[in-house]
Motif scaffolding. Structure first.
Motif, PDB file in Angstrom:
ATOM      1  N   PRO A  10       0.794  -1.231   0.000  1.00  0.00           N
ATOM      2  CA  PRO A  10       0.000   0.000   0.000  1.00  0.00           C
ATOM      3  C   PRO A  10       0.832   1.289   0.000  1.00  0.00           C
ATOM      4  CG  PRO A  10      -0.723  -1.502   1.742  1.00  0.00           C
ATOM      5  CD  PRO A  10       0.484  -2.095   1.122  1.00  0.00           C
ATOM      6  N   SER A  11       1.984   1.245   0.651  1.00  0.00           N
ATOM      7  CA  SER A  11       2.810   2.457   0.744  1.00  0.00           C
ATOM      8  C   SER A  11       3.904   2.513  -0.309  1.00  0.00           C
ATOM      9  CB  SER A  11       3.459   2.543   2.125  1.00  0.00           C
ATOM     10  OG  SER A  11       2.480   2.534   3.123  1.00  0.00           O
ATOM     11  N   ARG A  32       4.016  -9.219   5.133  1.00  0.00           N
ATOM     12  CA  ARG A  32       2.777  -9.825   4.613  1.00  0.00           C
ATOM     13  C   ARG A  32       1.591  -9.541   5.529  1.00  0.00           C
ATOM     14  NH1 ARG A  32       6.316 -14.674   3.647  1.00  0.00           N
ATOM     15  NH2 ARG A  32       7.114 -14.312   1.539  1.00  0.00           N
ATOM     16  N   THR A  33       1.830  -9.541   6.840  1.00  0.00           N
ATOM     17  CA  THR A  33       0.725  -9.301   7.774  1.00  0.00           C
ATOM     18  C   THR A  33       0.202  -7.874   7.691  1.00  0.00           C
ATOM     19  OG1 THR A  33       2.131  -8.708   9.659  1.00  0.00           O
ATOM     20  CG2 THR A  33       1.563 -11.036   9.409  1.00  0.00           C
ATOM     21  N   ILE A  34       1.018  -6.953   7.202  1.00  0.00           N
ATOM     22  CA  ILE A  34       0.553  -5.567   7.084  1.00  0.00           C
ATOM     23  C   ILE A  34       0.179  -5.198   5.647  1.00  0.00           C
ATOM     24  CG2 ILE A  34       1.736  -4.781   9.173  1.00  0.00           C
ATOM     25  CD1 ILE A  34       3.877  -3.504   7.329  1.00  0.00           C
ATOM     26  N   GLY A  35      -0.056  -6.233   4.833  1.00  0.00           N
ATOM     27  CA  GLY A  35      -0.618  -6.001   3.506  1.00  0.00           C
ATOM     28  C   GLY A  35       0.340  -5.946   2.338  1.00  0.00           C
ATOM     29  N   TYR A  36       1.596  -6.278   2.573  1.00  0.00           N
ATOM     30  CA  TYR A  36       2.570  -6.275   1.486  1.00  0.00           C
ATOM     31  C   TYR A  36       2.684  -7.654   0.854  1.00  0.00           C
ATOM     32  CZ  TYR A  36       4.476  -1.664   2.569  1.00  0.00           C
ATOM     33  OH  TYR A  36       4.637  -0.321   2.755  1.00  0.00           O
ATOM     34  N   SER A  37       3.078  -7.692  -0.393  1.00  0.00           N
ATOM     35  CA  SER A  37       3.493  -8.921  -1.049  1.00  0.00           C
ATOM     36  C   SER A  37       5.007  -8.939  -0.912  1.00  0.00           C
ATOM     37  CB  SER A  37       3.080  -8.874  -2.517  1.00  0.00           C
ATOM     38  OG  SER A  37       3.618  -9.967  -3.210  1.00  0.00           O
TER      39      SER A  37
END
Length: 67
Positions: A10-11, A32-37
């Motif tokens: 996201p960032s 990964r837990t905070i939305g990154y691949s």
């Protein structure tokens, strides 16, 4: 063993160098837990098999004699 944790999310993009395989795996899992691949690469840009790396770390730790 030097490796690079790469991630997109996201960032934006992240690229983090690490000489500690356990730290690199933990960082990829956290990202990964905070939305990154996230994925791991060697210094030549080849993707590292995380399952094989985990097994190698586990095997290494089992070979170390406990005091």
């Amino acid at each position: 063993m030097s490796m690079i944790v790469k991630a997109e999310g996201p960032s934006g993009r992240a690229k983090i160098h690490s000489d500690d395989p356990k730290h690199a795996l933990g960082l990829a899992q956290y990202l990964r837990t905070i939305g990154y691949s996230a994925w791991l690469e060697d210094t030549n840009g080849n993707e590292i098999d995380e399952k094989a790396l985990k097994m190698a770390i586990r095997s290494y730790q089992e070979d170390i004699p406990s005091s």
